[in-house]
Scaffold this active site. Structure first.
Site, short mmCIF file in Angstrom:
data_model
loop_
_atom_site.label_atom_id
_atom_site.label_comp_id
_atom_site.label_asym_id
_atom_site.label_seq_id
_atom_site.Cartn_x
_atom_site.Cartn_y
_atom_site.Cartn_z
N HIS A 141 -9.84 1.80 0.41
CA HIS A 141 -8.38 1.70 0.34
C HIS A 141 -7.96 1.12 -1.02
CE1 HIS A 141 -4.31 1.23 1.17
NE2 HIS A 141 -4.32 0.40 2.20
N GLU A 159 -1.10 6.09 13.75
CA GLU A 159 -0.76 7.21 12.88
C GLU A 159 -1.11 8.54 13.54
OE1 GLU A 159 -2.64 7.19 9.05
OE2 GLU A 159 -1.35 8.81 8.29
N PHE A 187 1.95 -3.25 4.18
CA PHE A 187 2.33 -4.52 4.78
C PHE A 187 3.83 -4.71 4.56
CE2 PHE A 187 -1.89 -7.14 4.58
CZ PHE A 187 -2.47 -6.26 5.48
N LYS A 235 -9.99 8.05 2.54
CA LYS A 235 -10.42 6.65 2.39
C LYS A 235 -11.87 6.45 2.86
CE LYS A 235 -5.96 4.29 2.46
NZ LYS A 235 -4.96 5.33 2.80
N HIS A 257 -2.82 8.23 6.01
CA HIS A 257 -3.00 6.91 5.44
C HIS A 257 -4.25 6.26 6.02
CE1 HIS A 257 -1.98 3.04 3.73
NE2 HIS A 257 -2.11 2.48 4.91
N CYS A 316 0.81 -1.22 0.00
CA CYS A 316 0.00 0.00 0.00
C CYS A 316 0.84 1.27 0.00
CB CYS A 316 -0.95 -0.04 1.17
SG CYS A 316 -1.91 -1.56 1.14
C1 NAG Z 1 5.11 3.39 10.00
O1 NAG Z 1 3.73 3.57 10.06
C2 NAG Z 1 3.12 2.98 11.22
C3 NAG Z 1 1.65 3.12 11.08
O2 NAG Z 1 1.17 4.36 11.48
C4 NAG Z 1 3.68 3.66 12.47
O3 NAG Z 1 3.14 3.02 13.62
C5 NAG Z 1 5.18 3.54 12.50
O4 NAG Z 1 5.69 4.28 13.57
C6 NAG Z 1 5.79 4.02 11.20
N1 NAG Z 1 7.21 3.73 11.22
C7 NAG Z 1 8.15 4.52 10.78
C8 NAG Z 1 9.52 3.98 10.90
O5 NAG Z 1 7.93 5.62 10.26
#
Ligand code: NAG
Ligand code: NAG
Ligand code: NAG
Length: 430
Positions: free
Chosen positions: A356, A325, A417, A351, A314, A173
């Site tokens: 999505h 997020e 994912f 979304k 997202h 995604c």
């Molecule tokens: C990636 O996205 C997830 C989902 O929100 C978040 O929990 C995580 O901290 C993020 N990781 C980085 C390394 O940005």
């Protein structure tokens, strides 16, 4: 330094074919999420019976008719549906940019970076079944080319004779955001002056829905009320709604765009990538570390968190994802000394209206972020009826109705994912 601007936009979404249909419907709080019952009994037997479906119909009415875009029957046989959506969105973006090159030098300076998260599920499935039943002779010579994810980019290059980079990303995604970010880097580094960049997806297939449902990712409680199924940040959110479509933008080196008097929607200022290095599908449990991807995008843009006016999140309408997020955005944007009030942070997840779009999501949402800047309008988060206060959802999520507000800087996030994250930072071109 070679700056990168956006000069053309094109999209195929559950809200319609074309930006002129999708964007106004988004702002009027329309939903593109429908019941999948009409698609047949295999769909009705699944736990999740809703999807963001591209409407059928004529081009002029914002509907999808394949032969209006992929004109010959031969071409339609060679191109899987995701590639057809990608082709249509690319054509719209190029015409919007007024960039349909024909001189040799221009063709060599123009490239494509168009990815997909999954590619053609339908072809894998149908061919597997046919092969199992009938053997070798049932396998089409077009099976492999229809399957390959980079063939959407390949077909766009071929149709327009584009001789610059021919590239595709597949990072679940995050695909759409990575394609746009990588394409911008190719321009910065001088590999191309113009890039046709984005993502395409068409996996409204019973097996795909079964797979995501088994992974416990999909909304299953709203089968009788499809338009309410995707509800980012809402207390009753319970999984994402699968969707299809494509988003493509024309990225162009600034001087190149100026020299031909192109209209500039916005500038792509920053791109950040990071990895969770944690779990196949779940976000990090600690979650409260600010998102590295957003931080990296702002660092690359030389923009401070305080200057961000809008975040296109997202947020897919899952319990854990939206909350993680939200925490990360607040951590980053509230500022080190809490200089800002959370209610002044503007976040929305489009979304809610389209579901999505997996590999196309990041590209379509990048387009919405660019339009938010271009039109000083925050697109709404549909179905946000009850704010989940316990989870610290105290920002402005633009619930249910669009808001007019000056937007000079917008961030858009994509997570996939495998724990792959990306963030794009757009700003008003000055
Ligand atoms: C990636 O996205 C997830 C989902 O929100 C978040 O929990 C995580 O901290 C993020 N990781 C980085 C390394 O940005
Ligand atoms: C941001 O990335 C671009 C490449 O796309 C690079 O040219 C530029 O120097 C970077 N800026 C900063 C401040 O890191
Ligand atoms: C968020 O939007 C509201 C209203 O649309 C506005 O008053 C506020 O200043 C915005 N916040 C930021 C940080 O731009």
């Amino acid at each position: 330094m070679r700056r990168v601007v956006i000069t053309g936009l094109g999209a195929v979404t559950p809200l319609g074919v074309g930006i002129t249909h999708t964007w106004p419907r988004l702002l009027r709080s329309k939903s593109g999420v429908l019941s999948t019952h009409a698609l047949g009994p295999k769909f009705s037997a699944l736990p999740s019976q809703v999807a963001g479906l591209v409407p059928a119909g004529r081009k002029d009415d914002g509907g999808w008719t394949a032969d209006e875009w992929v004109v010959t029957a031969g071409e339609r046989r060679r191109m899987a549906l995701f590639a057809q959506y990608g082709m249509a969105a690319s054509e719209m973006a190029m015409r919007d940019a007024g960039w349909v090159p024909w001189r040799e030098g221009d063709l060599a300076a123009t490239g494509v970076c168009l990815g997909s998260g999954i590619g053609s599920f339908e072809d894998v499935y149908e061919t597997s079944v046919a092969f199992e039943k009938g053997g070798y002779h049932k396998v089409s010579p077009l099976f492999v080319p229809r399957l390959l994810i980079n063939l959407a980019a390949g077909h766009v290059s071929m149709r327009y004779g584009l001789r610059g980079p021919n590239h595709a990303v597949t990072t679940a995604c995050t695909t759409g955001a990575h394609c746009i970010g990588d394409a911008a880097r190719l321009i910065s580094y001088g590999d191309a002056d113009v890039m046709i960049a984005g993502g395409a997806e068409s996996c409204i297939h019973p097996l795909a829905i079964a797979g995501f449902a088994r992974a416990r990712s999909l909304a299953t409680d709203w089968n009788d009320r499809p338009s309410e199924a995707s509800r980012p940040f809402d207390k009753d959110r319970a999984g994402f709604v699968i969707g299809e479509g494509a988003g493509v933008m024309v990225l162009e080196e600034l001087e190149h765009a100026k020299a031909r008097g192109a209209r500039v929607y916005a500038e792509l200022k920053g791109y950040g990538l990071s990895s969770d290095a944690y779990h196949m599908t779940a976000p990090r449990a600690d979650g409260d570390g600010p998102l590295l991807a957003m931080k990296a995008a702002l660092r690359n843009a030389s923009i401070t968190p305080e200057a961000v006016d809008y975040v296109n999140a997202h947020a897919t309408s899952t319990k854990l994802g939206d909350a993680a997020e939200n925490r990360a955005i607040k951590n980053l944007l509230l500022g080190e000394h809490g200089k800002r009030n959370a209610s002044a942070i503007n976040i929305s997840s489009t979304k809610g209206a389209i579901g999505h779009l997996l590999g196309a999501a990041g590209a379509v949402e990048a387009i919405f972020s660019v339009l938010a800047i271009h039109e000083n309008t925050l697109p709404p988060t549909l179905n946000l009826d009850t704010i989940d206060a316990e989870e610290g959802f105290d920002c402005n999520y633009v619930p249910n109705e669009a808001q007019q507000h000056k937007v000079d800087v917008a961030l858009t996030n994509s997570f996939g994912f495998g724990g792959t994250n990306a963030s794009l930072c757009f700003s008003r071109y000055q």
